[in-house]
Scaffold this motif. Structure first.
Motif, PDB file in Angstrom:
ATOM      1  N   ALA A   1       4.557   1.996   6.428  1.00  0.00           N
ATOM      2  CA  ALA A   1       5.618   2.653   5.650  1.00  0.00           C
ATOM      3  C   ALA A   1       5.057   3.864   4.917  1.00  0.00           C
ATOM      4  O   ALA A   1       5.686   4.929   4.863  1.00  0.00           O
ATOM      5  CB  ALA A   1       6.229   1.663   4.664  1.00  0.00           C
ATOM      6  N   GLN A   2       3.854   3.703   4.357  1.00  0.00           N
ATOM      7  CA  GLN A   2       3.200   4.823   3.663  1.00  0.00           C
ATOM      8  C   GLN A   2       3.008   5.996   4.626  1.00  0.00           C
ATOM      9  O   GLN A   2       3.335   7.142   4.296  1.00  0.00           O
ATOM     10  CB  GLN A   2       1.847   4.344   3.116  1.00  0.00           C
ATOM     11  N   ALA A   3       2.522   5.708   5.835  1.00  0.00           N
ATOM     12  CA  ALA A   3       2.272   6.776   6.814  1.00  0.00           C
ATOM     13  C   ALA A   3       3.577   7.460   7.210  1.00  0.00           C
ATOM     14  O   ALA A   3       3.646   8.693   7.294  1.00  0.00           O
ATOM     15  CB  ALA A   3       1.568   6.191   8.042  1.00  0.00           C
TER      16      ALA A   3
ATOM     17  N   PHE B   1       0.831  -1.199   0.000  1.00  0.00           N
ATOM     18  CA  PHE B   1       0.000   0.000   0.000  1.00  0.00           C
ATOM     19  C   PHE B   1       0.865   1.247   0.000  1.00  0.00           C
ATOM     20  O   PHE B   1       0.373   2.330   0.250  1.00  0.00           O
ATOM     21  CB  PHE B   1      -0.919   0.013   1.239  1.00  0.00           C
ATOM     22  N   ALA B   2       2.154   1.090  -0.230  1.00  0.00           N
ATOM     23  CA  ALA B   2       3.065   2.239  -0.107  1.00  0.00           C
ATOM     24  C   ALA B   2       3.465   2.792  -1.471  1.00  0.00           C
ATOM     25  O   ALA B   2       4.388   3.590  -1.561  1.00  0.00           O
ATOM     26  CB  ALA B   2       4.302   1.834   0.689  1.00  0.00           C
ATOM     27  N   GLN B   3       2.770   2.376  -2.538  1.00  0.00           N
ATOM     28  CA  GLN B   3       3.159   2.839  -3.865  1.00  0.00           C
ATOM     29  C   GLN B   3       3.065   4.364  -3.988  1.00  0.00           C
ATOM     30  O   GLN B   3       3.929   4.989  -4.597  1.00  0.00           O
ATOM     31  CB  GLN B   3       2.265   2.174  -4.928  1.00  0.00           C
ATOM     32  N   GLY B   4       2.036   4.963  -3.382  1.00  0.00           N
ATOM     33  CA  GLY B   4       1.869   6.410  -3.455  1.00  0.00           C
ATOM     34  C   GLY B   4       3.089   7.128  -2.897  1.00  0.00           C
ATOM     35  O   GLY B   4       3.653   8.033  -3.527  1.00  0.00           O
ATOM     36  N   ALA B   5       3.517   6.712  -1.709  1.00  0.00           N
ATOM     37  CA  ALA B   5       4.669   7.346  -1.072  1.00  0.00           C
ATOM     38  C   ALA B   5       5.942   7.098  -1.874  1.00  0.00           C
ATOM     39  O   ALA B   5       6.808   7.975  -1.980  1.00  0.00           O
ATOM     40  CB  ALA B   5       4.831   6.817   0.352  1.00  0.00           C
TER      41      ALA B   5
END
Lengths: 250, 341
Positions: free
Chosen positions: B116-118, B56-60
């Protein structure tokens, strides 16, 4: 002596699955491992192939200790195994799986993947088709996804995968279980043929006695985690103790 | 990677380039957006669709690429160097995100990527000298190989070139031992280990390669938007990319490109329809709802996404009706029981 395993013991909680098991295998020899369900045959194979780590015991293979090595390290030492149940792997063809088997033999932690990227594997494909897939009669399905094959052929693919790594010690976990008797005999013939051509030592866990009798040079019988008998196939069939715990009276 | 793949990839890029020229500025903007999203989706498809590591960390990760390229470009380096630099940092950060995967599997790992995203979103806000905090980093128009990239039209070429390269690199990768190992790790780590595949090592490479491609896609996003700000690289963006690869078809060859086009263009279509009907306010709120609904519908009815849908239509048109339960899945492979994962 190619393989000298001694005093191999593993317990899961209070259950002693393998208890002081010892087995020697000569180069080019096919050793059958038989015994009732729960005797610890597969567990013993798992100890040799790096799936389990036994609590005690050693397994010397050409002077090196096998116990404690990972399956990938064992493959680089020439120890390969097949599985009782064959996984169905989506998107991979029979040839892909053979290539995977050939690839794990090479150590590429140093970034050799990048070289693979530019290397054509046409030569490897031809080699695998000719020397591994053709003898197992898998040539015609080489480009088919494995999940479209029959169970028997999937087992042959698993054997092809193990053979592609050019092993010197082959651990077979019930290679003919679940196969028709025709398929089973073909598989047994393939195993003998592999031994004749590659000269590798084979340990084979199997229940089908006709296959064991016709294929193995020597048979070890396990019961309750220990070896209770070892000898030539005919001797095993004649032994009263083996008859009592496993074969049954005729 | 076959000759057919090369021909299709180049053909798609040429069609997109022609569209960009014919449709003018707005068309160029859309083509550029689709191409960049497709590169990002290729990277995520490698990770989720082929190697089975849900992230879910692709954006970051795209944000890391945008900030890196922005800083390198603003410092006066050539855009090409900035894009490569973004790729390298993207690969490193991606490997860090992937570290928990050495111990965690499946959903547990996915939750770790959420963390990781956060953390990365937070870092974008507080690493002031590099990111300029919440107001965002203004990125000067770069020059790529000396050619100034002042508009969407000029960015179309580098985006399409990178798309073709990334697309072909991923398809070639799948024909190597590493690529085959990805597929086995996706199906079962236990089987992979038993087959002698070094599972940790395989995953690490998936994160490194995926991260490199994502970093470059992020660089292009930064150059196209001329701004990298924390709110541009949130979990919403990660969700968009997951939507792309699911709608396009998880683990399929053309899936990421089809999915990216769909997810980028659908809101535009909704907008146009809304404007024509005079209800644009209501319809734009429906965007998130539409994606959510589409993901659920695809997961239930066609887990291999639009790719499988299209190839079924194609098969039917040429008169081959696939037997019930046996679906054509884009790349010549068939999965009789669908993909029930």
């Amino acid at each position: 002596m190619a393989l000298t395993a001694s005093d191999v013991t593993i317990h899961f909680g209070g259950v002693v699955a393998v208890n002081g098991m010892a087995l020697d295998v000569m180069p080019g020899e096919i050793v059958g491992l038989i015994g009732p369900n729960g005797a610890g045959k597969t567990t013993f194979i798992n100890c040799l192939s790096g799936t389990y780590r036994p609590n005690t015991g050693t397994a010397l293979w050409q002077g090196d200790e096998l116990i404690g090595l990972s399956p990938s390290a064992l493959l680089r030492k020439g120890v390969a195994r097949t599985f009782q149940n064959v996984a169905s792997l989506h998107d991979l063809t029979v040839l892909d799986i053979a290539k995977l088997g050939a690839g794990v033999r090479r150590d590429r932690r140093t970034g050799g993947h990048l070289l693979d990227f530019f290397r054509s594997d046409r030569a490897l494909e031809e080699l695998l088709m000719e020397s591994i897939l053709a003898p197992l009669e898998l040539n015609d399905v080489a480009h088919k996804p494995i999940q479209t094959l029959s169970y028997g052929r999937r087992k042959a693919v698993d054997l092809a995968r193990a053979l592609a790594g050019d092993p010197q010690l082959l651990l077979l976990d019930e290679p003919v279980a679940g196969l028709t008797s025709h398929e089973g005999m073909a598989m047994a013939a393939a195993v003998r043929d592999v031994r004749d051509r590659h000269g590798c030592a084979v340990i084979m866990v199997e229940h089908k006695m006709d296959v064991v009798m016709s294929t193995c040079d020597r048979v070890a019988v396990m019961a309750a985690g220990s070896k209770i008998f070892e000898g030539r196939p005919a001797e095993v069939q004649a032994d009263p103790e083996v008859r009592r715990v496993y074969l049954g009276e005729p | 990677m076959s000759t057919r793949h090369i021909a299709i990839a180049i053909g798609v890029a040429v069609v997109m380039a022609v569209l960009a020229v014919v449709l003018g500025r707005y068309g160029a903007y859309l083509v550029n957006a689709v191409a960049i999203a497709a590169i990002g989706a290729l990277s995520l498809n490698l990770l989720i669709g082929y190697c089975g590591q849900i992230s879910f960390a692709q954006g970051a990760l795209l944000g890391v690429g945008a900030y890196t390229a922005g800083n390198l470009g603003n410092a006066g380096l050539d855009g090409a160097v900035a894009i490569l630099g973004a790729g390298v940092l993207g690969a490193l950060v991606s490997a860090l995100i992937g570290l928990p995967a050495m111990r965690l599997r499946g959903l547990y790992f996915a939750i770790a990527t959420l963390a990781a995203q956060a953390i990365l979103e937070y870092l974008f806000k507080i690493l002031d000298p590099l990111t300029n905090g919440v107001s965002g980093l203004v990125i000067k128009p770069p020059s790529i190989f000396g050619i100034p990239m002042t508009s969407d039209e000029s960015l179309v070429l580098p985006s399409l070139v990178l798309l073709v390269i990334a697309w072909l690199v991923v398809s070639r990768l799948l024909r190597t031992d590493l690529g085959r190992a990805f597929l086995v790790v996706r199906e079962s780590e236990i089987v992979a280990k038993g087959m002698g595949i070094d599972v940790g090592h395989t995953k690490l490479w998936a994160f490194l390669i995926g991260g490199f491609i994502a970093g470059m896609a992020g660089a292009l996003i930064g150059f196209a938007n001329r701004l990298a700000s924390p709110e541009a690289f949130t979990l919403d963006l990660s969700a968009d990319y997951i939507a792309m690869i699911i709608i396009g078809g998880l683990g399929t060859w053309p899936g990421p490109i089809i999915g990216a086009a769909f997810v980028v263009l659908l809101p535009e279509v909704i907008q146009r329809v809304g404007e024509a009907a005079g209800i644009s306010d209501i319809l734009s709120a429906l965007r998130e709802l539409a994606f959510g609904l589409l993901i659920i519908l695809f997961l239930i009815f066609e887990p291999r996404g639009l790719t499988a849908l299209l190839s079924r239509i194609k098969l039917r048109r040429i008169g081959v009706v696939p037997p019930a339960g046996l679906r054509a899945t884009g790349e010549g492979s068939q999965s009789p029981e669908g993909r029930s994962r």
